[in-house]
Design a protein around this motif. Sequence first.
Motif: not given
Length: 400
Positions: A12-34
């Motif tokens: 996941a390239a989250t692009m979160a501002p405080d994470a720097g660069g891509y804000g990359l999480i290599r082995d990510a999970a994303i939960a989606v609701a509503d």
Amino acid sequence: MPAPFVLTGLAAATMAPDAGGYGLIRDAAIAVADGLIAWVGPATDLPAAFAGIMQQTYDGRLVTPALIDCHTHIVHGGNRAREFEMRLNGASYAEIARAGGGIISTVTATRSASMEDLLASALPRVDALIAQGVGVVEIKSGYGLESATELRMLRAARRLADLRPIRVVTSFLGAHAVPVGMDADHYIDTVCIPTLAAAHAEGLVDAVDGFCEGIAFDPDQIARVFDAANALGLPVKLHAEQLSHSGGTALAARYGALSADHVEYATAADAAALAAAGTVAVLLPGAFYTIHETQAPPVQAFRDHRVPMAVGTDWNPGSSPLGSLLLAMNMACTLFRMTPAEALAGTTRHAARALGLTDCGVIAPGMRADLAIWNVADPAELSYGIGITPLHSRIFGGVA
Ligand code: DI6
Ligand code: FE
């Protein structure tokens, strides 16, 4: 609303501002609701509350926020291929203008296009953007230069969001060009500003744009349009310093604009003013390329002053017939020396900011679940490829 689900097997390239660069999480999970992102993080940290729900796995693919094209003119009549051909056969700009070419030819074609015509030509453009993982597109008016056509363009833009799974943000660009035979001041005061009020009364305007340039409107004329926008409570943005240094960037900063766009001829002082105002610099390499511009925008000054940089297609029939936001990212890197991480921030987090949107452009809890899943492993591949569209799938508002 579909049942909650979890996406796994992703980088996941989250692009979160405080994470720097891509804000990359290599082995990510994303939960989606509503329709929103409920949780994102390393898969091993997935909270127990989400562990039991439906999982979709993506075999190590990359996920980014759905892309955002924050500067387009995709609602218009006709095209200018003939003019392109004439130019390459040696015709001068003056000859083309005499033959009815240039922006005024698009105005003529747009004035004679019905709502159905405008939708029929814009829908394939929207589809092309969706096929590249775009979830939000900004669309400007500005090829009517008269009330009825400006309103029809904006109604068509709004309608596109009913016809396709995409969010449309509109900009009123009445101050785009001076209509033939009309005085610029008279046009601003008697056509542009009253049309803005009518469009706003119909709920058609999300922001107010202008073209500040020797061949269009000067800062005083644009300021009158911006005062009218202020009075209506609408944010502003501006085509500034595209062809010359005309004072548009300083004006945009003075009005706290969402963005100053093109900005090839902006100076370091302009960059400082944008930074102080919190205004985004929107870079449009498709127009730079098409018109053989040689002055690149001051990217290093934007970096030094921490001006957020966005990247758009400027998809329009004249200066940027560019239907690929991924190619715009590549051009931003190759022509403007942006880094691939800056280019991706420019079509996600910073593009959202250029539109005044706070609910998209990063993968974080509470954001809209607008996601693009790519057949690539490394986010730099999105900017590196030329004419390649490695989209695997797109999720829009939590719907695959
Ligand atoms: N700057 C541009 O590059 C486009 N509009 C603007 O203000 C050009 C639009 C056109 O040539 O049709
Ligand atoms: Fe433009």
